[in-house]
Write an enzyme that holds these catalytic residues in place. Structure first.
Site, short mmCIF file in Angstrom:
data_model
loop_
_atom_site.label_atom_id
_atom_site.label_comp_id
_atom_site.label_asym_id
_atom_site.label_seq_id
_atom_site.Cartn_x
_atom_site.Cartn_y
_atom_site.Cartn_z
CD GLU A 147 -3.07 -1.22 2.11
OE1 GLU A 147 -3.08 -0.33 2.99
OE2 GLU A 147 -3.90 -2.14 2.03
CD GLU A 158 -3.69 -6.50 2.87
OE1 GLU A 158 -2.45 -6.43 2.78
OE2 GLU A 158 -4.37 -5.70 3.55
#
Length: 517
Positions: free
Chosen positions: A193, A312
């Site tokens: 991220e 994810e």
């Protein structure tokens, strides 16, 4: 009680709409497990390995927020290249037996891990990001778990080790050299991220630079005898919002050629302010299609044909929703995501998390399987990678949004069913029972039904941490044995009855679908 009648329509048994990866349903181990290295020994639990084996074939991703704070700190002097302990000459089966965790140590570690989880969740809530050191022993335990369970390991490298604006690869190269010396076959990611680096570490990384960092990593891998053809996945961006789409576009401009699949993350809701109703809301479930199409459009524009993964994913971000993400109700989000993502063309979905901190795990702190675990195992056994077209309509021709259906070829690995069989899986988001009429071409097929309901009665059962398959509560026979997970035969021509707040897999054994032969 009202019964909602629906008709299965638009069924096409001749054409495969999409074909996903054989490891479509994959899982993650959260890097938080290595916040204290002793907890990695839980991966030697025979019980956890038994549970893991039932989820293969699959990728096992080791990563998450903590990966960008992890520093490889070996306990031996590895300053001289290749000066490593050599790989054990023991056969793989013996090695797997030898590395099993003794039961007394397992008991103590599980008790301590339950307390550690509380601490980690508090750190997550407070936005505390500590550096974590891990040694070669943690790598050995992780690789042994993946290898002995049958997973393909993907290791997430720290992208926040930077010199100026560029990624500093020295620590990663030390880890790669160690893994190569042990002949550990594995794939790699770089960073988790990157859109949140500024919030977590006060560092803003431009997408274009991130792509150059991947070019640098790919060059290192290409110079390795073992890893020159290995998988590299990224950039593991959050779902499109604000500058995130721009970050993905810029990354692809410089780094698209380095990656084997483009990864992004998806959660439906914020775990801190969500509700039971959100987990059953068709509009919330439909947001996956909106976000997925945005990502697919971006990738198709810059790097057409690139495989796209949900690198994810789970129900709620922020570690999950307490009392929801690990309960029966979470299965509606999970099963719908599996159905919709395959239909939209995503190639792999990596579930957060098999084990790790948070409340969206598949097994609890005692390593007992939770409802989403059983759902995942049934999906693995019954659903093949070939996606077929199907939709549910009421008798008035209106699409039924609280009854959601997906159709695949049946998994050909299953010896119980002949080729040409199809698996219909359906979710009933309403408290009223639903009845599904099959179209003529498959109405005469015999059916094996696998109906999953909450372990507890009534609407309160949505909060249950147990699940019933065809009326029987699912639990392990012992630490090394799963229950048989058998279906119930239905006679040909019978309509499919789906209780309120339940989901089910129906294997149509005699469908003889040309697309599935």
């Amino acid at each position: 009680m009202n019964v909602t009648s629906s008709i299965l329509k638009d069924v096409d048994l001749f054409r495969v709409l999409r074909r996903v990866n054989d490891r479509f349903l994959s899982v993650a181990i959260d890097a938080s497990l290595v916040a204290e290295e002793k907890y990695m020994y839980l991966l030697g639990s025979p019980k956890l390995r038994t549970l893991a084996k039932a989820l293969t074939p699959a990728f096992l991703r080791f990563g998450g927020t903590k990966q960008d704070f992890m520093i490889f700190t070996p306990q031996h002097d590895f300053s001289k290249s290749w000066n490593f302990p050599k790989k054990s000459a023991l056969p793989q089966e013996d090695l797997c037996e030898r590395l099993q965790l003794p039961s007394l140590l397992e008991k103590r570690l599980k008790e301590e891990w339950a307390q550690q989880e509380v601490l980690l969740q508090k750190e997550e809530l407070d936005g505390i990001y500590k550096k974590v050191k891990f040694s070669e022993y943690a790598v050995d335990l992780l690789y042994s778990f993946a290898n002995c369970s049958g997973f393909d390991l993907i290791f997430g490298l720290n992208a926040l080790l930077r010199t100026g604006n560029s990624w500093d690869s020295k620590n990663a190269q030390m880890l790669l050299s160690y893994c190569e010396s042990k002949a550990y076959n594995m794939s790699w990611e770089l960073g988790n991220e990157p859109n949140s680096y500024e919030k977590k570490a006060g560092i803003r990384v431009d997408g274009y630079q991130l792509g150059l960092d991947f070019v640098h990593l790919r060059k290192i891998l290409q110079e390795s005898k073992l890893y020159h053809m290995t998988g590299l996945y990224g950039p593991d961006v959050g779902q499109p919002r604000d500058h995130r789409r721009d970050l993905l576009e810029r990354f692809l401009e410089s780094g698209a050629k380095t990656i084997d699949a483009c990864t992004w993350h998806h959660y439906y809701v914020n775990g801190r302010d969500t509700s039971l109703e959100d987990f059953l809301d068709p509009e919330v479930l439909d947001t996956l299609a909106i976000k997925t199409n945005e990502v697919l459009q971006t990738i198709e524009l810059v790097s057409p044909g690139k495989k796209v993964w949900l690198g994810e994913t789970s129900s709620a971000y922020g570690g999950g929703a307490l009392g929801l993400s690990d309960r029966f109700v979470a299965g509606f989000m999970w099963l719908d995501k599996l159905g919709l993502a395959a239909k939209l063309g995503l190639d792999v979905i990596i579930r957060q998390v098999l084990i790790g901190s948070g409340t969206y795990h598949l097994v609890d702190a005692n390593l007992d399987p939770l409802p989403d675990y059983w759902l995942s195992v049934l999906y693995k056994r019954l659903v093949g990678p070939e996606v077929l077209n199907a939709a549910a309509f009421t008798s008035q021709g209106v699409e039924k949004r609280r009854l959601r259906v997906y159709l695949h070829c049946t998994n050909k690995r299953s010896s119980d069913f002949t080729r040409g069989a199809v698996t219909l899986f359906a979710l009933n988001l309403s408290k009223s029972p639903a009845r599904i009429s099959l179209p003529t071409q498959i109405s005469n097929s015999s059916v094996q039904a696998f109906v999953l309901e909450s372990g507890d009665p009534g609407e309160e059962g949505l909060y249950s941490s147990s699940v019933r398959l065809n009326g029987e509560v699912l639990k392990m026979v012992d630490d090394r044995t799963l229950p048989p997970l058998q279906g119930v035969p239905l006679p040909p021509g019978e309509r499919l009855n789906l209780p309120g707040f339940s989901f089910a897999f129906y294997v149509l054994k005699d469908a003889r679908a040309p697309a599935c032969r």
